[in-house]
Design an enzyme around this catalytic site. Structure first.
Site, PDB file in Angstrom:
ATOM      1  CB  THR A 195      58.309 -23.777   9.477  1.00 17.11           C
ATOM      2  OG1 THR A 195      57.430 -23.262   7.958  1.00 17.11           O
ATOM      3  CG2 THR A 195      58.031 -24.827   9.454  1.00 17.11           C
ATOM      4  CG  ASN A 408      64.512 -19.285   1.801  1.00 21.10           C
ATOM      5  OD1 ASN A 408      63.796 -20.554   2.537  1.00 21.10           O
ATOM      6  ND2 ASN A 408      65.235 -18.584   3.002  1.00 21.10           N
TER       7      ASN A 408
END
Lengths: 413, 413
Positions: A195, A408
């Site tokens: 990403t 996360n």
């Protein structure tokens, strides 16, 4: 978004010069985040050429599909990037969103839809409501101005803790040209690409196929040699734009990748790509230490890179570095699991300048105290010599900390 | 060693029966740990046959090398296992240690050195001082007794939070035979095998080549289908011993792997292997949730397993589960990065019974509330259908928590 800036963030940021032919604007579109910019438009003068490298994911995002489709045209007039939503795994709705964005962007910039480039970063699987911000594009294009590079880097951040932007100068046929680059990264950074969004622009007059050649080669030892968590995103996009405006100051137009006048430009571009890639790693989610892994003496360069990545992606190596523990046993483990040719009894391992293991066992002269002191540094270099051949590779990663898990464990909600 | 038992530990432990022909003893040798047993000896009656499966690491430990060398003989009389030190990457000293252990064990058990099997687990790279405990072996063999299975499981633990032991009965030619197994695991668990030690024994009279055939096939869907952190240890060892004592009660000796009388035994063995493997995952370092990943509809079984492992090893999937977030976008990402055939627009994803994504986008009927409630469970099942073919695979892993990082950030020191 994190409120604490990575301890590995740059101490100083460059002042970004303008790139003739490039104008930038950002906006708070409220796509997901509140109280910050999340939409960025980069407008290019007519004649701008473009090259790109994308994720190798088998499930790419809608904007990646869109860019891939336009890339063969080699022309770019406008780039639209949003943060907060990746427009990935959004099916038909995803394609409708890119179509809507492309139409609005083309109308705003007065160009064809195949001269539009798009990127999205953020949550996967949520439809991107492009109709909520496409009406902003006309105004953004109008108020775009050449100096907003830092603002551009800020608008594309997701879990990044600092904006990433760099600039370089190079000589092209006796004329000084400029290269500016921005990037965003943080989690889900792994070869190939992640990403990771990066946009680089120059005023050099270089033809699209030549740009593509340089970009594809340049990523191998830069963006494709960094890893944060071995995860590969659906959205990775690296685009290189060349406005050609330096031709007005006498820079030669380059149409052959072998043109010898390209040397300085290529080196400057590779430097920008490498430094942006390293900034991405230094802002790895929860990162407290940067790790450089060098593998030498492999059977082949490809084999060296696989072993280096096996070390760099090992959770046990990464947690050991987080704990400031020179646990070279785990490095041995990671070499062993790579599946590449390796002979335990020929291995030599260094942490920094400290040789900790030699010929298959602990180095007798190895000082635990000296290595422990070394491990307290921000930047850790692990070097492994396999003693088999001449293949070598370097990759970069960061440590694995509790903060990575915290970031996360509740990103989507 | 952790002081907190995994919340995924078994609620009840079996009472372990004796295996005729097997005697066990343990001791506190003080190899690394204090106040606990760290040395285990298993003594086998004459006629015991053996099979084994080992790590595929290119840098295996000295005991793995030693066992591999003895395995072709197919005979076993004594097994010596220590915890606290893996005797891995210890070079010449490592081979000297295994030689010393083998000599002492053979003398103690009154057998040949090639009937000795060894395993070590713990820190890598530190020389194992076998002379500090080899003198204990004589006494251990003398006081070995048939009931100490639980004690054996306890002595081989490292970062395990609970001992792993199981038993099963099976019919072999009309005679009931017994299979007992113990295992240790925790970190560094990945295909193929990991810092995973497992020892299984039976009184069935089965020839070594038949044992090997069953064991090799049995590991594919059991020990080689579990992963904690994608790291592969240098020391993985799975040994299966058959004393043959059930022959005295009329069990037939099996010398052909295709013998139809072997069916029930094979199923019982596979059940033991699977349950031991799952117990290892349930005690994954820092694990709070067990994750089963099912992949169906792949081009081939091999492809399905690669994709399942890509999901199971993804730090982003594992942290999402730790955060009780049904982040199926990360599952898409992990499918995409596996590099195997996949079509984004054919993907279907379930968490438990909840279909969250269908045909390349979010399932319109998907209830965030229902899925969120599901994610609070201890056991999470993720199912992905690729819609391409008939290949399928199942793997098991655990979530990635801050505790994993804490445990591994200061393991060596």
């Amino acid at each position: 978004m994190s409120t604490t800036v990575s301890p590995l963030a740059p101490k100083r940021y460059p002042k970004m010069p303008e790139i003739p032919g490039v104008r930038i604007a950002t906006a708070e579109a409220g796509i997901k985040y509140k109280g910050r910019t999340d939409l960025m438009v980069m407008v290019f003068d007519e004649g701008t050429e473009v090259a790109g490298v994308f994720t190798r994911s088998k499930c790419p995002s809608a904007p990646v599909d869109f860019c891939r489709q336009n890339l063969p045209g080699g022309k770019a007039r406008v780039l639209v990037v949003n943060s907060g939503n990746a427009n990935a795994f959004t099916g038909k709705k995803g394609r409708e969103a890119t179509a809507l964005e492309a139409k609005a962007a083309a109308a705003a910039a007065g160009c064809k839809e195949n001269e539009v480039f798009l990127a999205s970063t953020g949550v996967i699987g949520e439809p991107l409501a492009a109709d909520k911000f496409s009406h902003l594009l006309g105004d953004l294009v109008k108020r775009a101005e050449p100096g907003a590079w830092k603002e551009a880097a800020q608008a594309i951040m997701t879990t990044d803790t600092y904006p990433k932007y760099l600039t370089a100068k190079a000589d092209l046929g006796g004329v000084e040209i400029t290269i500016n680059g921005i990037a965003k990264g943080a989690g889900m950074i792994a070869p190939d690409m992640a990403t990771m969004l990066s946009f680089v622009a120059t005023d050099a007059p270089i033809a699209a196929p030549v740009l593509q050649d340089m970009l594809s080669k340049g990523t191998a030892k830069t963006f494709n040699a960094v890893t944060v968590d071995s995860d590969t995103s659906t959205s990775d996009t690296l685009l290189l734009f060349a406005t050609g405006k330096a031709a007005e100051r006498g820079a030669p137009r380059i149409t052959d990748p072998k043109d010898p006048r390209l040397g300085a430009f290529r080196r400057a571009l590779n430097r920008i790509l490498k430094q942006l890639a390293l900034q991405v790693v230094r802002d790895g989610e929860g990162a407290r230490k940067m790790i450089e892994v060098n593998v030498t003496g492999a059977k082949a360069a490809r084999s060296a890179k696989r072993i280096a990545l096996s070390i760099a992606n090992s959770p046990l190596v990464k947690t050991a570095v987080a704990g400031e523990d020179a646990n070279w046993g785990r490095v041995v483990m990671a070499v062993g699991k790579a599946g590449e040719p390796a002979d335990r009894d020929l291995l030599t391992i260094w942490f920094g300048e400290h040789r900790v293991a030699h010929q298959g066992e602990r180095d007798p002269d190895y000082s635990e105290e000296a290595v422990s002191a070394y491990m307290k540094r921000d930047d850790i270099v692990i070097t492994v010599d396999l003693g088999l051949g001449r293949g070598k590779a370097t990759v970069w990663t960061c440590d694995l900390t509790k903060e990575y898990v915290a970031i996360n464990g509740d990103y989507r909600s």
